[in-house]
Scaffold this motif. Structure first.
Motif, PDB file in Angstrom:
ATOM      1  N   LYS A 286      -3.518  -2.387   6.541  1.00  0.00           N
ATOM      2  CA  LYS A 286      -2.306  -2.333   7.357  1.00  0.00           C
ATOM      3  C   LYS A 286      -1.144  -2.159   6.376  1.00  0.00           C
ATOM      4  O   LYS A 286      -0.979  -2.969   5.461  1.00  0.00           O
ATOM      5  CB  LYS A 286      -2.118  -3.607   8.173  1.00  0.00           C
ATOM      6  N   PRO A 287      -0.346  -1.103   6.553  1.00  0.00           N
ATOM      7  CA  PRO A 287       0.753  -0.866   5.608  1.00  0.00           C
ATOM      8  C   PRO A 287       1.852  -1.914   5.753  1.00  0.00           C
ATOM      9  O   PRO A 287       2.089  -2.442   6.831  1.00  0.00           O
ATOM     10  CB  PRO A 287       1.270   0.520   5.996  1.00  0.00           C
TER      11      PRO A 287
ATOM     12  N   ILE B 190      -9.293   3.515   1.267  1.00  0.00           N
ATOM     13  CA  ILE B 190      -8.603   2.785   2.332  1.00  0.00           C
ATOM     14  C   ILE B 190      -9.323   1.457   2.512  1.00  0.00           C
ATOM     15  O   ILE B 190     -10.451   1.429   3.001  1.00  0.00           O
ATOM     16  CB  ILE B 190      -8.578   3.590   3.648  1.00  0.00           C
ATOM     17  N   PRO B 191      -8.688   0.359   2.099  1.00  0.00           N
ATOM     18  CA  PRO B 191      -9.348  -0.947   2.191  1.00  0.00           C
ATOM     19  C   PRO B 191      -9.674  -1.338   3.634  1.00  0.00           C
ATOM     20  O   PRO B 191      -8.976  -0.953   4.569  1.00  0.00           O
ATOM     21  CB  PRO B 191      -8.318  -1.909   1.606  1.00  0.00           C
TER      22      PRO B 191
ATOM     23  N   MET C 172       0.835  -1.180   0.000  1.00  0.00           N
ATOM     24  CA  MET C 172       0.000   0.000   0.000  1.00  0.00           C
ATOM     25  C   MET C 172       0.877   1.239   0.000  1.00  0.00           C
ATOM     26  O   MET C 172       1.990   1.225   0.461  1.00  0.00           O
ATOM     27  CB  MET C 172      -0.899   0.018   1.230  1.00  0.00           C
ATOM     28  N   SER C 173       0.322   2.304  -0.474  1.00  0.00           N
ATOM     29  CA  SER C 173       1.122   3.505  -0.656  1.00  0.00           C
ATOM     30  C   SER C 173       1.201   4.357   0.609  1.00  0.00           C
ATOM     31  O   SER C 173       0.366   4.250   1.516  1.00  0.00           O
ATOM     32  CB  SER C 173       0.541   4.345  -1.792  1.00  0.00           C
ATOM     33  N   LEU C 174       2.185   5.200   0.601  1.00  0.00           N
ATOM     34  CA  LEU C 174       2.382   6.152   1.699  1.00  0.00           C
ATOM     35  C   LEU C 174       1.178   7.085   1.790  1.00  0.00           C
ATOM     36  O   LEU C 174       0.742   7.445   2.887  1.00  0.00           O
ATOM     37  CB  LEU C 174       3.673   6.931   1.449  1.00  0.00           C
ATOM     38  N   LYS C 175       0.625   7.439   0.647  1.00  0.00           N
ATOM     39  CA  LYS C 175      -0.545   8.322   0.610  1.00  0.00           C
ATOM     40  C   LYS C 175      -1.720   7.693   1.358  1.00  0.00           C
ATOM     41  O   LYS C 175      -2.448   8.378   2.069  1.00  0.00           O
ATOM     42  CB  LYS C 175      -0.918   8.613  -0.846  1.00  0.00           C
ATOM     43  N   THR C 176      -1.893   6.384   1.234  1.00  0.00           N
ATOM     44  CA  THR C 176      -2.980   5.684   1.912  1.00  0.00           C
ATOM     45  C   THR C 176      -2.789   5.738   3.422  1.00  0.00           C
ATOM     46  O   THR C 176      -3.749   5.946   4.173  1.00  0.00           O
ATOM     47  CB  THR C 176      -3.063   4.219   1.443  1.00  0.00           C
ATOM     48  N   VAL C 177      -1.555   5.588   3.878  1.00  0.00           N
ATOM     49  CA  VAL C 177      -1.266   5.627   5.319  1.00  0.00           C
ATOM     50  C   VAL C 177      -1.572   7.018   5.871  1.00  0.00           C
ATOM     51  O   VAL C 177      -2.211   7.153   6.924  1.00  0.00           O
ATOM     52  CB  VAL C 177       0.208   5.254   5.597  1.00  0.00           C
TER      53      VAL C 177
END
Length: 159
Positions: A76-77, A71-72, A1-6
């Motif tokens: 969890k990143p 955000i699924p 997952m991307s940093l943007k999602t976190v």
């Protein structure tokens, strides 16, 4: 997952438009237990370096709309969110995917351009752009990073 999602997850789940550093670190490390405090601080710095967040008056504000990020459920990143990948490496990977080739062959082609065509007088950042054009791979999103890397290298050589 991307940093943007976190980053989006932190702002959306805390329901805030601005976060202090401690709030962000608390959310990532203690509330969600995604990583330790040092890693969460590093994640915050990386998000700032990549232009995802802006520091204003001691708080952090997203440079994008967190509501637009998917955000699924159960997100969890992974650990790779902390890794800073070189723009040349990422663009080479994009070219390899588009060309259906191995990254090693794209690097070999890039090195041939540098050594044969430009007699060693071309930086890898420029050579990868030539390859991106050749394979019709969009590289506009990489331009700021590539330019910054070139400027950093040029300035360090002149010192």
């Amino acid at each position: 997952m991307s940093l943007k999602t976190v980053v989006a997850a932190a702002f959306r789940h805390l329901r805030k438009e601005r976060l202090q550093k401690v709030e962000f670190i608390y959310y990532i490390s203690i509330d969600r237990k995604w990583m330790n405090k040092d890693q969460a601080a590093l994640l915050l710095e990386r998000a700032r370096d990549e232009g995802l967040i802006i520091q204003k008056d001691g708080t952090f504000v997203p440079a994008f709309d967190p509501a637009e990020v998917d955000i699924p459920l159960g997100f969890k990143p992974s650990g790779d969110v902390l890794e800073k990948h070189d723009p040349v490496e990422r663009l080479v990977a994009d070219i390899a995917r588009k060309a259906g080739a191995e990254t090693q062959s794209i690097y070999a082609e890039m090195n041939r351009i540098i050594s044969d065509t430009f007699l060693g007088n071309l930086m890898p950042e420029a050579a990868v752009v030539i390859l991106a054009r050749r394979y019709q791979v969009p590289f506009g999103t990489y331009k700021p990073e590539l330019k910054e890397k070139l400027m950093t290298q040029t300035n360090s050589k002149s010192d």
